[in-house]
Design a protein around this motif. Structure first.
Motif, PDB file in Angstrom:
ATOM      1  N   ARG A  40     -84.377 111.874  44.212  1.00  0.00           N
ATOM      2  CA  ARG A  40     -85.213 111.041  43.469  1.00  0.00           C
ATOM      3  C   ARG A  40     -85.438 109.718  44.329  1.00  0.00           C
ATOM      4  O   ARG A  40     -84.606 108.868  44.663  1.00  0.00           O
ATOM      5  CB  ARG A  40     -84.367 110.568  42.365  1.00  0.00           C
ATOM      6  CG  ARG A  40     -84.116 111.767  41.193  1.00  0.00           C
ATOM      7  CD  ARG A  40     -83.217 111.085  40.141  1.00  0.00           C
ATOM      8  NE  ARG A  40     -82.119 110.548  40.470  1.00  0.00           N
ATOM      9  CZ  ARG A  40     -81.775 109.353  40.401  1.00  0.00           C
ATOM     10  NH1 ARG A  40     -82.629 108.352  39.927  1.00  0.00           N
ATOM     11  NH2 ARG A  40     -80.390 108.917  41.012  1.00  0.00           N
ATOM     12  N   VAL A  41     -86.939 109.533  44.605  1.00  0.00           N
ATOM     13  CA  VAL A  41     -87.200 108.242  45.245  1.00  0.00           C
ATOM     14  C   VAL A  41     -87.245 107.106  44.094  1.00  0.00           C
ATOM     15  O   VAL A  41     -87.941 107.180  43.342  1.00  0.00           O
ATOM     16  CB  VAL A  41     -88.506 108.263  45.798  1.00  0.00           C
ATOM     17  CG1 VAL A  41     -88.785 107.042  46.438  1.00  0.00           C
ATOM     18  CG2 VAL A  41     -88.396 109.539  46.824  1.00  0.00           C
ATOM     19  N   VAL A  42     -86.013 106.263  44.188  1.00  0.00           N
ATOM     20  CA  VAL A  42     -85.820 105.298  43.229  1.00  0.00           C
ATOM     21  C   VAL A  42     -86.546 103.931  43.506  1.00  0.00           C
ATOM     22  O   VAL A  42     -86.712 103.024  42.785  1.00  0.00           O
ATOM     23  CB  VAL A  42     -84.670 105.207  43.059  1.00  0.00           C
ATOM     24  CG1 VAL A  42     -83.807 106.354  42.196  1.00  0.00           C
ATOM     25  CG2 VAL A  42     -83.679 104.741  44.049  1.00  0.00           C
ATOM     26  N   ALA A  43     -86.680 103.771  44.959  1.00  0.00           N
ATOM     27  CA  ALA A  43     -87.565 102.490  45.420  1.00  0.00           C
ATOM     28  C   ALA A  43     -87.948 102.658  46.592  1.00  0.00           C
ATOM     29  O   ALA A  43     -87.808 103.703  47.284  1.00  0.00           O
ATOM     30  CB  ALA A  43     -86.182 101.472  45.327  1.00  0.00           C
ATOM     31  N   ALA A  44     -89.136 101.729  46.657  1.00  0.00           N
ATOM     32  CA  ALA A  44     -89.864 101.775  47.888  1.00  0.00           C
ATOM     33  C   ALA A  44     -90.296 100.359  48.206  1.00  0.00           C
ATOM     34  O   ALA A  44     -90.666  99.755  47.326  1.00  0.00           O
ATOM     35  CB  ALA A  44     -91.121 102.811  47.933  1.00  0.00           C
ATOM     36  N   SER A  45     -90.433  99.896  49.473  1.00  0.00           N
ATOM     37  CA  SER A  45     -91.126  98.774  49.684  1.00  0.00           C
ATOM     38  C   SER A  45     -92.514  99.179  50.179  1.00  0.00           C
ATOM     39  O   SER A  45     -93.108 100.052  50.662  1.00  0.00           O
ATOM     40  CB  SER A  45     -90.281  97.968  51.010  1.00  0.00           C
ATOM     41  OG  SER A  45     -90.770  98.934  52.141  1.00  0.00           O
ATOM     42  N   ALA A  46     -93.530  98.081  50.012  1.00  0.00           N
ATOM     43  CA  ALA A  46     -94.722  98.416  50.252  1.00  0.00           C
ATOM     44  C   ALA A  46     -95.386  96.865  50.095  1.00  0.00           C
ATOM     45  O   ALA A  46     -95.148  96.224  48.955  1.00  0.00           O
ATOM     46  CB  ALA A  46     -95.695  99.167  49.048  1.00  0.00           C
ATOM     47  N   VAL A  47     -96.028  96.474  50.914  1.00  0.00           N
ATOM     48  CA  VAL A  47     -97.014  95.164  51.068  1.00  0.00           C
ATOM     49  C   VAL A  47     -98.467  95.170  50.915  1.00  0.00           C
ATOM     50  O   VAL A  47     -99.106  94.739  50.065  1.00  0.00           O
ATOM     51  CB  VAL A  47     -96.438  94.445  52.363  1.00  0.00           C
ATOM     52  CG1 VAL A  47     -97.181  92.926  52.358  1.00  0.00           C
ATOM     53  CG2 VAL A  47     -94.658  94.191  52.168  1.00  0.00           C
ATOM     54  N   SER A  48     -99.066  95.970  52.006  1.00  0.00           N
ATOM     55  CA  SER A  48    -100.367  96.014  51.861  1.00  0.00           C
ATOM     56  C   SER A  48    -100.947  96.793  50.827  1.00  0.00           C
ATOM     57  O   SER A  48    -100.388  97.583  50.104  1.00  0.00           O
ATOM     58  CB  SER A  48    -100.941  96.823  53.157  1.00  0.00           C
ATOM     59  OG  SER A  48    -100.512  98.278  53.215  1.00  0.00           O
ATOM     60  N   ASP A  49    -102.303  96.561  50.451  1.00  0.00           N
ATOM     61  CA  ASP A  49    -102.753  97.525  49.483  1.00  0.00           C
ATOM     62  C   ASP A  49    -102.796  98.841  49.578  1.00  0.00           C
ATOM     63  O   ASP A  49    -102.655  99.678  48.625  1.00  0.00           O
ATOM     64  CB  ASP A  49    -104.348  97.098  49.324  1.00  0.00           C
ATOM     65  CG  ASP A  49    -104.600  95.668  48.628  1.00  0.00           C
ATOM     66  OD1 ASP A  49    -103.600  94.878  48.026  1.00  0.00           O
ATOM     67  OD2 ASP A  49    -105.681  94.951  48.757  1.00  0.00           O
ATOM     68  N   ALA A  50    -103.210  99.323  51.008  1.00  0.00           N
ATOM     69  CA  ALA A  50    -103.020 100.683  51.277  1.00  0.00           C
ATOM     70  C   ALA A  50    -101.617 101.279  50.951  1.00  0.00           C
ATOM     71  O   ALA A  50    -101.587 102.296  50.252  1.00  0.00           O
ATOM     72  CB  ALA A  50    -103.429 101.146  52.644  1.00  0.00           C
ATOM     73  N   SER A  51    -100.570 100.541  51.349  1.00  0.00           N
ATOM     74  CA  SER A  51     -99.175 101.192  51.097  1.00  0.00           C
ATOM     75  C   SER A  51     -99.005 101.017  49.515  1.00  0.00           C
ATOM     76  O   SER A  51     -98.384 102.104  49.111  1.00  0.00           O
ATOM     77  CB  SER A  51     -98.130 100.159  51.709  1.00  0.00           C
ATOM     78  OG  SER A  51     -98.254 100.217  53.056  1.00  0.00           O
ATOM     79  N   LEU A  52     -99.324 100.129  48.798  1.00  0.00           N
ATOM     80  CA  LEU A  52     -99.156 100.153  47.440  1.00  0.00           C
ATOM     81  C   LEU A  52    -100.057 101.415  46.586  1.00  0.00           C
ATOM     82  O   LEU A  52     -99.504 101.909  45.534  1.00  0.00           O
ATOM     83  CB  LEU A  52     -99.825  98.902  46.719  1.00  0.00           C
ATOM     84  CG  LEU A  52     -98.701  97.616  47.051  1.00  0.00           C
ATOM     85  CD1 LEU A  52     -99.456  96.450  46.604  1.00  0.00           C
ATOM     86  CD2 LEU A  52     -97.493  97.794  46.443  1.00  0.00           C
ATOM     87  N   GLU A  53    -101.066 101.592  47.393  1.00  0.00           N
ATOM     88  CA  GLU A  53    -101.908 103.002  46.647  1.00  0.00           C
ATOM     89  C   GLU A  53    -100.972 104.101  47.087  1.00  0.00           C
ATOM     90  O   GLU A  53    -100.991 104.912  46.101  1.00  0.00           O
ATOM     91  CB  GLU A  53    -103.373 102.868  47.248  1.00  0.00           C
ATOM     92  CG  GLU A  53    -104.216 103.869  46.719  1.00  0.00           C
ATOM     93  CD  GLU A  53    -104.023 105.357  47.281  1.00  0.00           C
ATOM     94  OE1 GLU A  53    -104.239 106.247  46.684  1.00  0.00           O
ATOM     95  OE2 GLU A  53    -103.635 105.300  48.541  1.00  0.00           O
TER      96      GLU A  53
END
Length: 304
Positions: A40-53
């Motif tokens: 289960r992927v419970v958390a992720a870091s993402a900053v840029s719009d591409a990473s959030l998408e």
């Protein structure tokens, strides 16, 4: 021996809560592969719009948190950031003894995770042998690929189990060999991209409208020959010792920016053809003269 070793490799005892830092091209896809394997992927870091998408597409159940919070939430922390960023990132994150920490860099071994290991985590270099473009097919391309695993004994076993769960093939690479291993992959994959695109540019320059369509069958067959037959699959003017043809090529490529690259690759091809017996020494003499840097740099000094 290989079958016995794999059978003895332990599998993770339970489904793991996975944290991904960060949801880039590699991290989001490997995270999705781990989810397919039952974790289960419970958390992720993402900053840029591409990473959030990408996180929304591949890891829809993951909470978007800071890297510090992702590390605190994870049983398995997957670090998928640029190579030079791994060491400072690892030094800045909290470690819980018993966690599994893995990074996806092909170039670096498990030593990059040393601060986490020293704090009680089990650390693995776990790199997929695949290119990631950010397109939808990236996840499907993971099926059956090899993964380079580096770590101490227990870490290797856990890494192997994770790779097998994702449908991959584990390949153990010693810490001291990671740079040479990665150089070989870059030499084959990234430089192939450059060669094909350079060739397409030359064809486009002489009026070929769809050079990719023209090149695809030839390049695909050549790659298949290389992988299936090694040096025995070599064809072309260098393997035949056709010095006149190679000289004409160099003349045609003068001023294009790739003449020196062609010369270097032709010389290396000649060496492999000689070593494998495809090219006879007598046939190589004129060819090697054409390819010599001295002849190219000082044509006025050539003997008539």
């Amino acid at each position: 021996m290989e079958q016995q070793y794999r059978a003895a490799s332990p599998r993770p005892a339970s489904r793991l809560a996975v944290g991904v830092v960060s949801a880039g091209r590699v991290g989001s896809v490997v995270g999705a592969a781990l989810e397919r394997a039952g974790h289960r992927v419970v958390a992720a870091s993402a900053v840029s719009d591409a990473s959030l998408e990408r996180a929304a597409r591949h890891l829809p159940a993951a909470e978007i948190l800071s890297p510090h919070q992702v590390a605190a939430a994870a049983d398995l922390l997957l670090i998928a950031v640029p190579d030079d960023a791994i060491a400072p990132l690892v030094a800045s994150l909290p470690v819980r003894p018993g966690q599994i920490w893995a990074h996806t860099s092909g170039a670096l071994g498990a030593a990059a995770l040393a601060p986490a290991r020293d704090a009680g985590a089990l650390t693995i270099a776990l790199a997929p042998v695949m290119t990631f473009t950010g397109r939808a097919e990236d996840l499907e391309r993971l099926a059956g690929i090899s993964w380079a695993i580096t770590g101490e004994a227990e870490s290797r076993y856990v890494g192997e189990a994770l790779v097998l769960e994702m449908g991959g093939e584990p390949e153990h690479i010693d810490e001291a060999d990671r740079a040479r291993y990665h150089a070989a992959l870059v030499y084959a994959a990234n430089h192939l991209m450059t060669l094909v695109n350079d060739a397409a540019d030359q064809l486009r320059a002489i009026g070929v409208n769809e050079p990719q369509r023209l090149l695809a069958p030839l390049v695909s067959a050549s790659l298949d020959n290389a992988l299936r037959h090694g040096d025995a699959g070599l064809t072309g003017p260098v393997s035949r010792g056709d010095a006149g043809t190679v000289a004409a090529h160099l003349g045609a490529l003068a001023g294009t920016g790739i003449e020196d690259t062609y010369r270097a690759l032709a010389r290396r091809t000649a060496e492999r053809a000689l070593d494998s017996g495809r090219l006879k020494p007598a046939d190589a003499e004129g060819l090697l003269d054409v390819l010599s840097e001295r002849r190219s740099a000082h044509p006025e000094e050539e003997t008539p």
